[in-house]
Design an enzyme around this catalytic site. Structure first.
Site, short mmCIF file in Angstrom:
data_model
loop_
_atom_site.label_atom_id
_atom_site.label_comp_id
_atom_site.label_asym_id
_atom_site.label_seq_id
_atom_site.Cartn_x
_atom_site.Cartn_y
_atom_site.Cartn_z
N ASN A 65 55.03 102.92 94.91
CA ASN A 65 53.92 103.40 94.07
C ASN A 65 54.03 104.92 93.96
O ASN A 65 54.00 105.63 94.97
CB ASN A 65 52.59 102.98 94.71
CG ASN A 65 51.40 103.32 93.84
OD1 ASN A 65 51.33 104.40 93.25
ND2 ASN A 65 50.45 102.41 93.76
N ARG B 283 48.65 121.08 89.63
CA ARG B 283 49.11 122.41 89.23
C ARG B 283 49.29 122.55 87.73
O ARG B 283 49.50 123.65 87.22
CB ARG B 283 50.43 122.72 89.95
CG ARG B 283 50.94 124.14 89.83
CD ARG B 283 50.05 125.11 90.58
NE ARG B 283 50.56 126.48 90.45
CZ ARG B 283 51.32 127.10 91.35
NH1 ARG B 283 51.65 126.45 92.47
NH2 ARG B 283 51.74 128.32 91.17
N HIS C 176 49.46 102.81 89.14
CA HIS C 176 48.09 102.31 89.06
C HIS C 176 47.26 103.30 88.25
O HIS C 176 46.57 104.15 88.81
CB HIS C 176 47.51 102.13 90.46
CG HIS C 176 46.19 101.42 90.49
ND1 HIS C 176 45.82 100.57 91.51
CD2 HIS C 176 45.14 101.43 89.64
CE1 HIS C 176 44.61 100.10 91.27
NE2 HIS C 176 44.17 100.61 90.14
N ARG D 94 44.24 104.83 86.26
CA ARG D 94 42.80 104.63 86.26
C ARG D 94 42.20 105.26 85.00
O ARG D 94 42.83 106.13 84.38
CB ARG D 94 42.18 105.21 87.53
CG ARG D 94 42.51 104.34 88.76
CD ARG D 94 41.82 104.83 90.02
NE ARG D 94 41.88 103.81 91.06
CZ ARG D 94 42.86 103.64 91.93
NH1 ARG D 94 43.92 104.43 91.86
NH2 ARG D 94 42.82 102.70 92.84
N HIS E 13 45.58 110.62 88.19
CA HIS E 13 46.96 110.73 88.68
C HIS E 13 47.91 110.22 87.61
O HIS E 13 48.39 111.01 86.80
CB HIS E 13 47.15 110.05 90.04
CG HIS E 13 46.34 108.81 90.26
ND1 HIS E 13 46.50 107.67 89.51
CD2 HIS E 13 45.37 108.53 91.18
CE1 HIS E 13 45.67 106.74 89.96
NE2 HIS E 13 44.96 107.23 90.96
N GLU F 140 49.42 98.19 88.10
CA GLU F 140 48.20 97.70 88.73
C GLU F 140 46.98 98.27 88.01
O GLU F 140 47.03 99.37 87.46
CB GLU F 140 48.13 98.15 90.18
CG GLU F 140 49.28 97.71 91.06
CD GLU F 140 49.16 98.24 92.47
OE1 GLU F 140 49.85 97.69 93.34
OE2 GLU F 140 48.40 99.20 92.70
N THR G 31 40.22 104.75 95.97
CA THR G 31 41.39 103.88 96.06
C THR G 31 40.90 102.44 96.15
O THR G 31 39.72 102.20 96.42
CB THR G 31 42.26 104.24 97.28
OG1 THR G 31 43.47 103.47 97.25
CG2 THR G 31 41.52 103.98 98.58
N HIS H 36 48.69 98.09 100.63
CA HIS H 36 47.58 98.97 101.00
C HIS H 36 47.69 99.37 102.47
O HIS H 36 47.51 98.55 103.36
CB HIS H 36 46.19 98.37 100.74
CG HIS H 36 45.13 99.43 100.56
ND1 HIS H 36 44.80 99.95 99.33
CD2 HIS H 36 44.38 100.10 101.45
CE1 HIS H 36 43.86 100.88 99.48
NE2 HIS H 36 43.60 101.00 100.77
N ASP H 37 48.02 100.63 102.69
CA ASP H 37 48.12 101.24 104.01
C ASP H 37 49.27 100.71 104.86
O ASP H 37 49.31 100.95 106.07
CB ASP H 37 46.80 101.11 104.79
CG ASP H 37 45.71 102.01 104.23
OD1 ASP H 37 46.04 102.89 103.42
OD2 ASP H 37 44.54 101.85 104.62
N GLY I 208 52.80 103.32 98.56
CA GLY I 208 52.77 104.61 97.90
C GLY I 208 52.36 105.75 98.81
O GLY I 208 53.17 106.59 99.18
N HIS I 209 51.08 105.79 99.19
CA HIS I 209 50.54 106.94 99.91
C HIS I 209 51.32 107.22 101.20
O HIS I 209 51.73 108.36 101.46
CB HIS I 209 49.06 106.72 100.23
CG HIS I 209 48.42 107.86 100.96
ND1 HIS I 209 48.02 109.01 100.32
CD2 HIS I 209 48.15 108.04 102.28
CE1 HIS I 209 47.51 109.84 101.21
NE2 HIS I 209 47.59 109.28 102.40
#
Length: 237
Positions: A7, A18, A43, A45, A50, A70, A100, A190-191, A213-214
């Site tokens: 992701n 920036r 993903h 939104r 992002h 997603e 999230t 997720h996580d 991703g994160h």
């Protein structure tokens, strides 16, 4: 082998903070694939904080692996997916104000709605996945929506694993077994991170794909993006 879809939302977050085009999201997506990843996930939104909707379109010719989009299937999102025609669309019940994803679908309550959405995407050849918790009744209901896969929401797994509560994986194993019996493919996300991914993979039968991703981007700050992608691929073998 379980496929790794990366992701790249956090790359877009950094770029947007920036202005301009540094880092170059499209180049990062190309590089991640060259490093060995099996797919790219985005993903978008509604506020485009992002990933921008234009990014989804620009990425289409560059993603030569699997392309997973997603999101909450509002009209704008559906129009985007139908235009891009990714490999897979993952339906996530996000509210506009969530930071999230924080919950899976109630596939009983939203059965009719999901059937209509999934039918629309499948008509144009897009594989569909439903973001869902481990509740077995909800997984049974997911199997009657026409979805091809489910994506298990793994925040609770990650939280409990970090505390040493490894038995938390049992409910995910049971959910995966039921999904497999019902003919659903199994994704997860997720996580998930380098510390917990191998144990999860070992305990989830028929895990087709993880979307990360994160954690992956954060780990790459210290270890390097190419190195981290290959570390995940090694743990998923």
């Amino acid at each position: 082998m379980t496929k790794l879809s990366v992701n790249i939302n956090k790359i877009a977050t950094l770029r947007n903070s920036r202005g301009g085009n540094v880092p170059n999201l499209l180049q990062v997506a190309k590089d991640i694939q060259e490093f060995g990843a099996d797919g790219i996930t985005i993903h978008p939104r509604p506020d485009e904080r992002h990933i921008r909707y234009a990014d989804a379109i620009d990425l289409k010719p560059l993603v030569t692996t699997e392309y997973n989009i997603e999101g909450n299937p509002i009209t704008k999102f559906k129009d985007l997916v139908n235009q891009v025609k990714p490999t897979q669309v993952t339906l996530v019940p996000d509210g506009d104000d969530v930071l999230t994803s924080n919950a899976g679908w109630d596939t009983v309550k939203h059965q009719s709605y999901l059937k209509d959405i999934i039918s629309e995407f499948k008509e144009v050849g897009i594989r569909t996945s439903i973001f869902i918790d481990t509740n077995l009744n909800l997984i049974e209901a997911a199997s009657t929506t026409g979805a091809d896969r489910i994506e298990l929401y793994t925040e609770d797994y990650a939280t409990e694993y970090a505390k040493g509560n490894y038995q938390v994986v049992d409910k995910y194993s049971k959910a995966a077994n039921l999904a497999n019996d019902l003919g659903l493919g199994i994704n997860a996300g997720h996580d998930l991170n380098l510390e917990n991914i191998e144990f999860f993979k070992q305990n989830i039968p028929n895990l087709a794909e993880v979307s990360i991703g994160h954690a992956l981007i954060s780990e790459s700050i210290y270890l390097g993006l190419e190195n981290v992608v290959n570390m995940y691929l090694h743990k998923l073998k």
